[in-house]
Design a protein around this motif. Structure first.
Motif, PDB file in Angstrom:
ATOM      1  N   ASP A   1       0.965  -1.377   0.083  1.00 48.50           N
ATOM      2  CA  ASP A   1      -0.021   0.058  -0.115  1.00 48.50           C
ATOM      3  C   ASP A   1       0.919   1.514   0.172  1.00 48.50           C
ATOM      4  OD1 ASP A   1      -2.234  -1.794   0.113  1.00 48.50           O
ATOM      5  OD2 ASP A   1      -2.638  -1.409   2.139  1.00 48.50           O
ATOM      6  N   VAL A   2       1.720   1.242   0.756  1.00 52.18           N
ATOM      7  CA  VAL A   2       2.718   2.324   0.933  1.00 52.18           C
ATOM      8  C   VAL A   2       3.360   2.468  -0.319  1.00 52.18           C
ATOM      9  CG1 VAL A   2       4.859   3.393   1.887  1.00 52.18           C
ATOM     10  CG2 VAL A   2       3.283   2.248   3.241  1.00 52.18           C
ATOM     11  N   ALA A   3       3.983   1.573  -1.049  1.00 46.83           N
ATOM     12  CA  ALA A   3       4.597   1.535  -2.322  1.00 46.83           C
ATOM     13  C   ALA A   3       3.733   2.379  -3.561  1.00 46.83           C
ATOM     14  CB  ALA A   3       5.101   0.179  -2.735  1.00 46.83           C
ATOM     15  N   ALA A   4       2.527   1.466  -3.317  1.00 45.64           N
ATOM     16  CA  ALA A   4       1.475   2.361  -4.291  1.00 45.64           C
ATOM     17  C   ALA A   4       1.046   3.737  -4.122  1.00 45.64           C
ATOM     18  CB  ALA A   4       0.157   1.557  -4.320  1.00 45.64           C
ATOM     19  N   ALA A   5       1.098   4.065  -2.875  1.00 46.45           N
ATOM     20  CA  ALA A   5       0.785   5.567  -2.631  1.00 46.45           C
ATOM     21  C   ALA A   5       2.104   6.386  -3.011  1.00 46.45           C
ATOM     22  CB  ALA A   5       0.645   5.644  -1.052  1.00 46.45           C
ATOM     23  N   LEU A   6       3.502   5.797  -2.776  1.00 45.52           N
ATOM     24  CA  LEU A   6       4.659   6.653  -3.361  1.00 45.52           C
ATOM     25  C   LEU A   6       4.654   6.674  -4.727  1.00 45.52           C
ATOM     26  CD1 LEU A   6       7.028   5.151  -0.807  1.00 45.52           C
ATOM     27  CD2 LEU A   6       6.411   7.622  -0.647  1.00 45.52           C
ATOM     28  N   ALA A   7       4.316   5.619  -5.446  1.00 50.07           N
ATOM     29  CA  ALA A   7       4.243   5.419  -6.829  1.00 50.07           C
ATOM     30  C   ALA A   7       3.045   6.580  -7.660  1.00 50.07           C
ATOM     31  CB  ALA A   7       3.897   4.240  -7.507  1.00 50.07           C
ATOM     32  N   ALA A   8       2.181   6.801  -6.929  1.00 47.19           N
ATOM     33  CA  ALA A   8       1.121   7.617  -7.393  1.00 47.19           C
ATOM     34  C   ALA A   8       1.591   9.039  -7.269  1.00 47.19           C
ATOM     35  CB  ALA A   8      -0.091   7.343  -6.490  1.00 47.19           C
ATOM     36  N   CYS A   9       2.861   9.546  -6.438  1.00 47.29           N
ATOM     37  CA  CYS A   9       3.130  11.124  -6.291  1.00 47.29           C
ATOM     38  C   CYS A   9       4.634  11.025  -6.776  1.00 47.29           C
ATOM     39  CB  CYS A   9       2.774  11.307  -4.892  1.00 47.29           C
ATOM     40  SG  CYS A   9       3.369  10.310  -3.642  1.00 47.29           S
ATOM     41  N   THR A  10       5.182  10.294  -7.641  1.00 46.69           N
ATOM     42  CA  THR A  10       6.454  10.472  -8.163  1.00 46.69           C
ATOM     43  C   THR A  10       6.935  11.751  -8.770  1.00 46.69           C
ATOM     44  OG1 THR A  10       6.111   8.872  -9.901  1.00 46.69           O
ATOM     45  CG2 THR A  10       6.895   8.069  -7.936  1.00 46.69           C
TER      46      THR A  10
END
Length: 108
Positions: A10-19
């Motif tokens: 979930d954290v990885a997906a959240a980070l990927a959404a705001c690169t």
């Protein structure tokens, strides 16, 4: 390693959404990372990790590095993102986000 009991995926997906610069939206990040679904106690634990200088407040310089609390390789927030994040969380106008303001921003 999980942050405040969050799932790594979930954290990885959240980070990927705001690169991309200026793509960070804190409410969307809280929801995607799973932080919005955590208990107030877990949210407060996260606050104390983000409060790097242990002042009891998250200041603008700590907000700028917010994403790096979740992944050391994450980007710093832009000035515009940082100021929007601070403006939303700083309800008493002191220029900082206290633990209760942080919890209200995530849970509210």
């Amino acid at each position: 390693m999980s942050f405040a009991g969050l799932k790594d995926a979930d954290v990885a997906a959240a980070l990927a959404a705001c690169t991309a610069a200026d793509s960070f939206k804190h409410k969307e990040f809280f929801a995607k990372a799973g932080l919005a679904g955590k208990s107030v106690d877990d949210v407060k634990k996260a606050f104390y990790v983000i409060d790097q200088d242990k002042s009891g407040f998250i200041e603008e310089d700590e907000l700028k590095l917010f994403l790096q609390n979740f992944s050391p390789s994450a980007r710093a927030l832009t000035d515009a993102e940082t100021k929007a994040f601070l403006a939303d969380g700083d309800k008493d106008g002191d220029g900082m986000i206290g633990v209760d303001e942080f919890a209200a921003m995530i849970k509210g």
